[in-house]
Enzyme design. Structure first.
Site, PDB file in Angstrom:
ATOM      1  N   ASP A 242      50.309 -33.935  -7.340  1.00  0.00           N
ATOM      2  CA  ASP A 242      49.548 -34.971  -6.545  1.00  0.00           C
ATOM      3  C   ASP A 242      50.240 -36.278  -6.425  1.00  0.00           C
ATOM      4  OD1 ASP A 242      46.968 -36.177  -5.856  1.00  0.00           O
ATOM      5  OD2 ASP A 242      47.057 -37.316  -7.891  1.00  0.00           O
TER       6      ASP A 242
ATOM      7  N   ASP B 259      60.527 -37.735 -13.331  1.00  0.00           N
ATOM      8  CA  ASP B 259      60.891 -39.077 -13.153  1.00  0.00           C
ATOM      9  C   ASP B 259      62.093 -39.131 -12.102  1.00  0.00           C
ATOM     10  OD1 ASP B 259      62.300 -37.840 -15.382  1.00  0.00           O
ATOM     11  OD2 ASP B 259      62.208 -39.670 -16.555  1.00  0.00           O
TER      12      ASP B 259
ATOM     13  N   ASP C 125      52.159 -37.581  -2.351  1.00  0.00           N
ATOM     14  CA  ASP C 125      51.815 -38.901  -1.646  1.00  0.00           C
ATOM     15  C   ASP C 125      53.298 -39.633  -1.814  1.00  0.00           C
ATOM     16  OD1 ASP C 125      49.077 -38.471  -1.784  1.00  0.00           O
ATOM     17  OD2 ASP C 125      48.566 -40.488  -2.525  1.00  0.00           O
TER      18      ASP C 125
ATOM     19  N   TYR D  25      44.300 -31.448 -14.633  1.00  0.00           N
ATOM     20  CA  TYR D  25      43.143 -31.738 -14.175  1.00  0.00           C
ATOM     21  C   TYR D  25      41.877 -30.876 -14.567  1.00  0.00           C
ATOM     22  CZ  TYR D  25      44.848 -34.281 -10.016  1.00  0.00           C
ATOM     23  OH  TYR D  25      45.206 -35.220  -9.002  1.00  0.00           O
TER      24      TYR D  25
ATOM     25  N   LYS E  48      58.585 -31.803 -16.766  1.00  0.00           N
ATOM     26  CA  LYS E  48      58.990 -32.702 -17.689  1.00  0.00           C
ATOM     27  C   LYS E  48      59.330 -31.985 -18.882  1.00  0.00           C
ATOM     28  CE  LYS E  48      59.543 -37.109 -19.084  1.00  0.00           C
ATOM     29  NZ  LYS E  48      60.729 -37.865 -18.485  1.00  0.00           N
TER      30      LYS E  48
HETATM   31  C1  IPM Z   1      44.689 -34.881  -3.474  1.00  0.00           C
HETATM   32  C2  IPM Z   1      43.604 -35.919  -4.040  1.00  0.00           C
HETATM   33  C3  IPM Z   1      42.713 -35.251  -4.917  1.00  0.00           C
HETATM   34  C4  IPM Z   1      43.502 -34.789  -6.170  1.00  0.00           C
HETATM   35  C5  IPM Z   1      41.668 -36.075  -5.469  1.00  0.00           C
HETATM   36  C6  IPM Z   1      40.752 -36.615  -4.239  1.00  0.00           C
HETATM   37  C7  IPM Z   1      40.657 -35.535  -6.428  1.00  0.00           C
HETATM   38  O1  IPM Z   1      44.446 -37.018  -4.357  1.00  0.00           O
HETATM   39  O2  IPM Z   1      44.108 -33.840  -2.755  1.00  0.00           O
HETATM   40  O3  IPM Z   1      45.843 -34.965  -3.582  1.00  0.00           O
HETATM   41  O4  IPM Z   1      43.932 -35.544  -7.135  1.00  0.00           O
HETATM   42  O5  IPM Z   1      43.983 -33.641  -6.125  1.00  0.00           O
HETATM   43 MG    MG Z   2      46.520 -36.826  -4.261  1.00  0.00          MG
END
Ligand code: IPM
Ligand code: MG
Length: 371
Positions: free
Chosen positions: A245, A221, A249, A142, A189
């Protein structure tokens, strides 16, 4: 207790969910005699529109002088399909994390028993899921060098980590494991990436200081698969920025709605609390977003202030609202309440000593709580 909170509603549904979170904070303030002072600031697409920058200097100052930051969401569709945009709303959040030194992002994933049926996964697979992701937040791909070669036909994003960057978030993860079920899973990884090998080396060395903690290493993975197949095997998941990240999710799916998951981003000087969901532009202004993720982020904030009783009252109120089916459309497409009503219900549950003191019939004027 008196605390100053920087409030950054941001884009899309951000302002709507933040409004509910603030109602809840006020409920807590009233019940437990605290005083919260709010200072609002711009961030994201809204800040670009008004100032040209996704993170104006004034916003950073407001956040620095606050005891904590409460953040809504960021992102706007007008930037999503324009890879040539030179300023993007997301830069606001990334720069904010960097400027405030928020290196550890903590994302708890706990199943609400009353919502088990909402999960797309089978009940027997997910029962008992209670994991927490510790994601490194200010390093890795990032924040490494990025750019295009001169001809514009090649691009690069460098992934770099130092031992110090790995260690400081790993210590937090191990400390958390000691308070929980004493297991840390490092997701990396290491069969391919040198940075991952440094993560493993550093975590292996640190693990010696925590003999009671069981440490497990999983390639990302494989971890992606295990999180769906057997999420209840995990306690603390420790990982780098980008893997965290994606994995967080993915893990949110287990609970049935991403609208339930809160997060805390911690540094040595500052802390920021935000829902893990994004700005959900399709829902903006419709009063249908789920405010629970933001409300539970407020609970994490109160815990960081040492206000455990208060945080618990929020969690209990959220549990009650879910148990009674007073939820937004993501959790019940047939019989649901609005985002603002969900905020009202949860604050009322907090203020009332006993749940029976809350008269919902009045609140919904005798009608069923359907939008
Ligand atoms: C998160 C989001 C952010 C990230 C984006 C909005 C930049 O997806 O907080 O998980 O990738 O960190
Ligand atoms: Mg995110």
């Amino acid at each position: 207790m008196k605390k100053r909170i920087a409030v950054l509603p941001g884009d899309g549904i951000g302002p709507e969910v933040i409004k509910q979170a603030k109602k809840v904070l006020e409920g807590v303030a009233m019940k437990f005699s605290h005083e919260f002072e709010y200072e609002y600031a711009l961030v994201g697409a809204e800040a670009i529109d008004k100032t040209g920058s996704p993170l104006p200097e004034e916003t950073i100052e407001i956040c620095r002088r606050a005891d904590a930051v409460l953040f809504g969401a960021i992102g706007h569709p007008s930037y999503d399909n324009n890879p040539k945009a030179t300023v993007r709303p997301e830069q606001g959040l990334l720069q904010l994390r960097k400027s405030l030194g928020l290196y550890a992002n903590i994302r708890p994933v706990k199943l609400f028993d009353s919502l088990i049926k909402h999960s797309p996964l089978k009940e027997e697979r997910i029962k008992g899921t209670d994991l927490i992701v510790y994601r490194e937040l200010t390093g890795g791909i990032y924040f490494g060098d990025k750019g295009r070669d001169e001809d514009g036909l090649s691009a690069y994003d460098v992934c770099k980590y130092s031992v110090n960057e790995i260690e400081r978030v790993a210590v937090m993860a191990f400390d958390a494991a000691m308070r929980r079920r004493k297991k840390v899973t490092l997701v990396d990884k290491a069969n391919v990436l040198e940075t991952s090998r440094l993560w493993r080396e550093t975590v292996q060395a640190l693990a010696e200081k925590y003999p009671e903690v069981e440490v497990e290493y999983l390639y990302v993975d494989n971890a992606a698969m295990q999180i769906i197949q057997r999420p209840n095997q995990f306690d603390v998941i420790l990982t780098e920025n980008m893997f965290g990240d994606i994995i967080s999710d993915e893990a949110s799916v287990i609970t049935g709605s991403i609208g339930l998951l809160s997060s805390a981003s911690m540094g040595d000087q500052s802390s920021l609390f935000e829902p893990i969901h994004g700005s959900y532009p399709e829902a903006a202004g419709k009063d249908i977003a789920n405010p629970i993720a933001t409300i539970l982020s407020v609970a994490l904030m109160l815990e960081s202030f040492g206000l455990h009783k208060e945080a618990k009252s929020i969690r209990t109120a959220v549990d009650r609202s879910i148990e009674q089916g007073l939820v937004t459309p993501d959790l019940d497409p047939v019989s649901h309440i609005t985002c603002s009503k969900a905020g009202d219900v949860i604050s009322l549950f907090i203020e009332a000593e006993e749940p029976k003191e809350v008269n919902f019939e009045n609140m919904f004027e005798g009608s069923l709580p359907v939008i």
